[in-house]
Design a protein around this motif. Sequence first.
Motif, PDB file in Angstrom:
ATOM      1  N   GLN A  17       0.826  -1.209   0.000  1.00 39.04           N
ATOM      2  CA  GLN A  17       0.000   0.000   0.000  1.00 39.04           C
ATOM      3  C   GLN A  17       0.865   1.266   0.000  1.00 39.04           C
ATOM      4  O   GLN A  17       0.530   2.245  -0.671  1.00 39.04           O
ATOM      5  CB  GLN A  17      -0.937   0.001   1.199  1.00 39.04           C
ATOM      6  N   VAL A  18       1.965   1.243   0.737  1.00 38.69           N
ATOM      7  CA  VAL A  18       2.884   2.385   0.712  1.00 38.69           C
ATOM      8  C   VAL A  18       3.472   2.526  -0.683  1.00 38.69           C
ATOM      9  O   VAL A  18       3.546   3.635  -1.233  1.00 38.69           O
ATOM     10  CB  VAL A  18       4.006   2.234   1.771  1.00 38.69           C
ATOM     11  N   MET A  19       3.879   1.433  -1.283  1.00 37.33           N
ATOM     12  CA  MET A  19       4.459   1.465  -2.623  1.00 37.33           C
ATOM     13  C   MET A  19       3.502   2.108  -3.623  1.00 37.33           C
ATOM     14  O   MET A  19       3.934   2.831  -4.524  1.00 37.33           O
ATOM     15  CB  MET A  19       4.822   0.054  -3.083  1.00 37.33           C
ATOM     16  N   GLU A  20       2.227   1.849  -3.459  1.00 39.03           N
ATOM     17  CA  GLU A  20       1.226   2.389  -4.388  1.00 39.03           C
ATOM     18  C   GLU A  20       1.052   3.897  -4.252  1.00 39.03           C
ATOM     19  O   GLU A  20       0.430   4.528  -5.106  1.00 39.03           O
ATOM     20  CB  GLU A  20      -0.093   1.649  -4.194  1.00 39.03           C
ATOM     21  N   LEU A  21       1.620   4.490  -3.218  1.00 39.73           N
ATOM     22  CA  LEU A  21       1.586   5.948  -3.056  1.00 39.73           C
ATOM     23  C   LEU A  21       2.637   6.637  -3.930  1.00 39.73           C
ATOM     24  O   LEU A  21       2.590   7.838  -4.128  1.00 39.73           O
ATOM     25  CB  LEU A  21       1.805   6.331  -1.586  1.00 39.73           C
TER      26      LEU A  21
ATOM     27  N   GLU B   3      10.601   2.942 -10.339  1.00 38.46           N
ATOM     28  CA  GLU B   3      11.934   2.943  -9.741  1.00 38.46           C
ATOM     29  C   GLU B   3      11.860   3.242  -8.231  1.00 38.46           C
ATOM     30  O   GLU B   3      12.554   2.613  -7.430  1.00 38.46           O
ATOM     31  CB  GLU B   3      12.796   4.005 -10.435  1.00 38.46           C
ATOM     32  N   THR B   4      10.995   4.161  -7.850  1.00 40.43           N
ATOM     33  CA  THR B   4      10.828   4.498  -6.431  1.00 40.43           C
ATOM     34  C   THR B   4      10.169   3.348  -5.687  1.00 40.43           C
ATOM     35  O   THR B   4      10.555   3.016  -4.556  1.00 40.43           O
ATOM     36  CB  THR B   4       9.981   5.775  -6.270  1.00 40.43           C
ATOM     37  N   ARG B   5       9.202   2.725  -6.310  1.00 40.90           N
ATOM     38  CA  ARG B   5       8.536   1.567  -5.692  1.00 40.90           C
ATOM     39  C   ARG B   5       9.536   0.451  -5.417  1.00 40.90           C
ATOM     40  O   ARG B   5       9.525  -0.161  -4.356  1.00 40.90           O
ATOM     41  CB  ARG B   5       7.402   1.058  -6.589  1.00 40.90           C
ATOM     42  N   LEU B   6      10.399   0.206  -6.378  1.00 35.25           N
ATOM     43  CA  LEU B   6      11.399  -0.838  -6.225  1.00 35.25           C
ATOM     44  C   LEU B   6      12.405  -0.485  -5.125  1.00 35.25           C
ATOM     45  O   LEU B   6      12.743  -1.337  -4.289  1.00 35.25           O
ATOM     46  CB  LEU B   6      12.127  -1.087  -7.550  1.00 35.25           C
TER      47      LEU B   6
ATOM     48  N   THR C  14       4.444  -2.521 -12.276  1.00 32.88           N
ATOM     49  CA  THR C  14       3.915  -2.572 -13.632  1.00 32.88           C
ATOM     50  C   THR C  14       4.742  -3.514 -14.500  1.00 32.88           C
ATOM     51  O   THR C  14       4.204  -4.215 -15.355  1.00 32.88           O
ATOM     52  CB  THR C  14       3.928  -1.163 -14.257  1.00 32.88           C
ATOM     53  N   PHE C  15       6.056  -3.549 -14.248  1.00 30.75           N
ATOM     54  CA  PHE C  15       6.972  -4.283 -15.117  1.00 30.75           C
ATOM     55  C   PHE C  15       7.508  -5.548 -14.450  1.00 30.75           C
ATOM     56  O   PHE C  15       7.867  -5.543 -13.270  1.00 30.75           O
ATOM     57  CB  PHE C  15       8.152  -3.385 -15.521  1.00 30.75           C
ATOM     58  N   GLU C  16       7.564  -6.621 -15.220  1.00 30.97           N
ATOM     59  CA  GLU C  16       8.103  -7.898 -14.732  1.00 30.97           C
ATOM     60  C   GLU C  16       9.563  -7.780 -14.313  1.00 30.97           C
ATOM     61  O   GLU C  16       9.996  -8.471 -13.400  1.00 30.97           O
ATOM     62  CB  GLU C  16       7.988  -8.987 -15.812  1.00 30.97           C
ATOM     63  N   THR C  17      10.311  -6.916 -14.970  1.00 28.35           N
ATOM     64  CA  THR C  17      11.723  -6.764 -14.617  1.00 28.35           C
ATOM     65  C   THR C  17      11.879  -6.276 -13.177  1.00 28.35           C
ATOM     66  O   THR C  17      12.824  -6.671 -12.493  1.00 28.35           O
ATOM     67  CB  THR C  17      12.444  -5.796 -15.577  1.00 28.35           C
TER      68      THR C  17
END
Length: 139
Positions: free
Chosen positions: A87-91, A96-99, A123-126
């Motif tokens: 949930q934090v990541m979705e903010l 790149e920031t999520r990772l 969003t990306f598999e990588t």
Amino acid sequence: MSVSIPGQTTTHTTSTTVTSSSTVTTHEEVGTHTGEATTGNCGSPTTDMDFSQISKSIASKTFEDSKLEIAKEVTPNKCLTASKIKQVMELFTYEETRLEYAKFAFEYCFDPDNYYQVYDAFTFETSIDELRTFTKSKR
């Protein structure tokens, strides 16, 4: 006290303070989580009320760097479940920031066996592959 229901664990803390003329009893819900009861590097997960305040603080920032800075500041002190880390990541706006946050937060996750749940924030598999490689190296 801990009550177990298949797939869900709820933890409650009760404390009693005795003074010379009165007794005060407080009840505080420490947290509820679903999934395995595997504990990572922290004691018990943050409450929903605390998490709501954390989320509002992060979301109120305009710049991505400011959001990440707040998230990294509070995460070591608040025991977050994998679901709450997601949930934090979705903010964050950028992958790149999520990772970056997902890698940082792994060490402080209450239920690291459920960390696969954060993959849905990408969003990306990588990014998923990079996080999976990272978490495997930390176990």
